[in-house]
Structures are given as C-alpha cells and as structure tokens.
Design an enzyme around this catalytic site. Structure first.
Site, mmCIF file in Angstrom:
data_model
loop_
_atom_site.group_PDB
_atom_site.id
_atom_site.type_symbol
_atom_site.label_atom_id
_atom_site.label_comp_id
_atom_site.label_asym_id
_atom_site.label_seq_id
_atom_site.Cartn_x
_atom_site.Cartn_y
_atom_site.Cartn_z
ATOM 1 N N LYS A 15 0.816 -1.218 0.000
ATOM 2 C CA LYS A 15 0.000 0.000 0.000
ATOM 3 C C LYS A 15 0.846 1.264 0.000
ATOM 4 C CE LYS A 15 -2.612 -0.689 3.612
ATOM 5 N NZ LYS A 15 -2.138 -2.051 3.985
ATOM 6 N N THR A 16 1.910 1.275 0.807
ATOM 7 C CA THR A 16 2.713 2.486 0.916
ATOM 8 C C THR A 16 3.446 2.779 -0.384
ATOM 9 O OG1 THR A 16 2.979 2.186 3.300
ATOM 10 C CG2 THR A 16 4.586 3.595 2.193
ATOM 11 N N LYS A 37 -1.800 9.683 6.798
ATOM 12 C CA LYS A 37 -1.778 8.365 7.448
ATOM 13 C C LYS A 37 -2.488 8.536 8.788
ATOM 14 C CE LYS A 37 -0.268 4.026 7.886
ATOM 15 N NZ LYS A 37 -0.490 2.946 6.896
ATOM 16 N N SER A 171 2.621 -5.757 -5.793
ATOM 17 C CA SER A 171 3.965 -6.307 -6.020
ATOM 18 C C SER A 171 3.893 -7.347 -7.135
ATOM 19 C CB SER A 171 4.516 -6.934 -4.729
ATOM 20 O OG SER A 171 5.824 -7.426 -4.916
#
Length: 238
Positions: A15-16, A37, A171
């Site tokens: 996510k980051t 965040k 990913s």
C-alpha cells in the site's frame, strides 16, 4: 478526484509503495499532493513511518500522520494497549478535508485491510471513506488466493455504498506463475472495477530518482499514469 482512500486486502501488500507511486505520478502531472496516514502502528517515536517513506520516494508532497502507536497491531488494539485514544473516522474526515482545501489530491492510506477496527466502537477505514464520500483504491496481492480477498473487499465496499476506484497489484513478480497471469483477467471481474496498475516487486528499494522516473508507467491514466491494462495482459497471456 480530490480525496482517494488507499486500502487493501491485507497488510504488507504494498500500500505504501502504491501510495508513493500515485503521489509521484500526480506530481509529475502538475498536481499538488498530500498524504494522510491516520494511524501508524509498529513504529516508535522518532522512527520514520509510512508517510516518511512516501516522501522519500515521491518527493515534495505534504505528509501528515494523526497518531502512532509502538506495537505492530490493528489500530484499535494498538491504541488500547498504549493507553491512548484511537483516531476516529470523524477526525480522519476533518484532516482530509483540511488538506483537500489546499491540495489537488489527498491520499488517505489505511492500516491493513478495509475492515480493520480503528477504534473501540468498531469503526473502520470504510466509515471514514463514507464520511468523505471518497472512492477507495484497493491494493491487492498478485497470486493465488487474491481473488477471494479482492471479492470480499469489493463486496464490503458495495454494501456500504462506497465506490471501488479500481485495483492495483502491489507487487508484480519478476517471474509470474500461471495463477498470477490469469489474475490479470480475473481481478477486475472480482472487484467489478478496473485494474489500474501493477507495481513491480522491489519498487520501493529503487533510488528515489529512479522511482520517480518510472512510477507513472506502473499506473493507469485514472491514477495519472500511462500504464495500459489490456496491453500489459496481452504481453503476458498464459
């Protein structure tokens, strides 16, 4: 789009890095960007968290963290064990709205999956998204098992009247197996939303200048990029 909530099908799925890629592409398109965040867990005072990582990779974006708790747990549990008040949906809404007044795009990155509890009342990131009336970008794993998780997340969004902006694979492996390749066609069906990108594995380890040079190529035009889902899938047809 002024506020985009970035959630996912679980934790440690990218996510980051996806948030950083969207921020990078938006900056390159001339947009001003803020990253919020709401709750950072598993990080001690003074240590860099997810916001710092986005700033390192993306460059000149505004970063804000509402609370952090030292233990790597769900936000509600981490807050309770730290003896501190959790961050509630209304606080997330107010912070995002304040940032949206001065930025073209505000990315709100959640912790873990969509329905992880963030306070003692059982509130979730979905409640904050509903208050913001913001679309939710779902970051998903690439391979076997991801279809069920994406379908469940999409169903949870739909049942709450929230819009799934699309799915980004957090990913993409250098050597995808059969299930991963087939998922390029199946993920949009499970989400009932478009596939909007595939970030290659290890992208977060790139030097920042290299990351910024190529990030837009991992994301579809809806996320300020140049990636084309149909072409990506055609080139990898199993």
């Amino acid at each position: 789009m002024s506020v985009l909530v970035v959630s996912g099908t679980g934790t440690e799925i990218g996510k980051t890095v996806v948030t950083a890629a969207v921020a990078t592409a938006a900056l390159a398109a001339g947009r001003s960007v803020a990253v919020l965040k709401p709750t950072q867990t598993g990080v001690a005072p003074g240590e860099p968290g997810d916001v710092a990582e986005v700033l390192r990779l993306a460059g000149p974006v505004t970063g804000e963290e509402l609370a952090r708790f030292p233990e790597p747990l769900a936000p509600d549990t981490a807050a309770r064990r730290a003896g501190r008040a959790p961050v509630r949906p209304r606080e997330i809404e107010q912070a995002a709205a304040r940032l949206a007044a001065d930025h073209d795009l505000v990315l709100v990155e959640g912790a873990g999956g969509l329905l992880v509890r963030i306070d003692e009342a059982g509130s979730t990131l979905a409640d904050a998204a509903r208050l913001l009336d913001a679309p939710v970008l779902v970051v998903a794993q690439a391979g076997l098992g991801t279809l069920n998780a994406v379908a469940l997340t999409a169903e949870a969004l739909g049942s709450r009247g929230l819009r799934c902006a699309g799915v980004v694979i957090g990913s993409w492996p250098a050597e995808p197996d059969l299930a991963t390749l087939c998922n390029l066609a199946d993920l949009p069906k499970c989400a009932e939303a478009p596939l909007l990108g595939a970030v290659p594995e290890g992208a977060g380890t790139l030097p920042p200048d290299d990351f910024r040079a190529v990030a837009a190529g991992w994301l579809a035009p809806e996320l300020y990029g140049t990636w084309d889902a149909a072409r990506f899938a055609a080139e990898r047809r199993p």
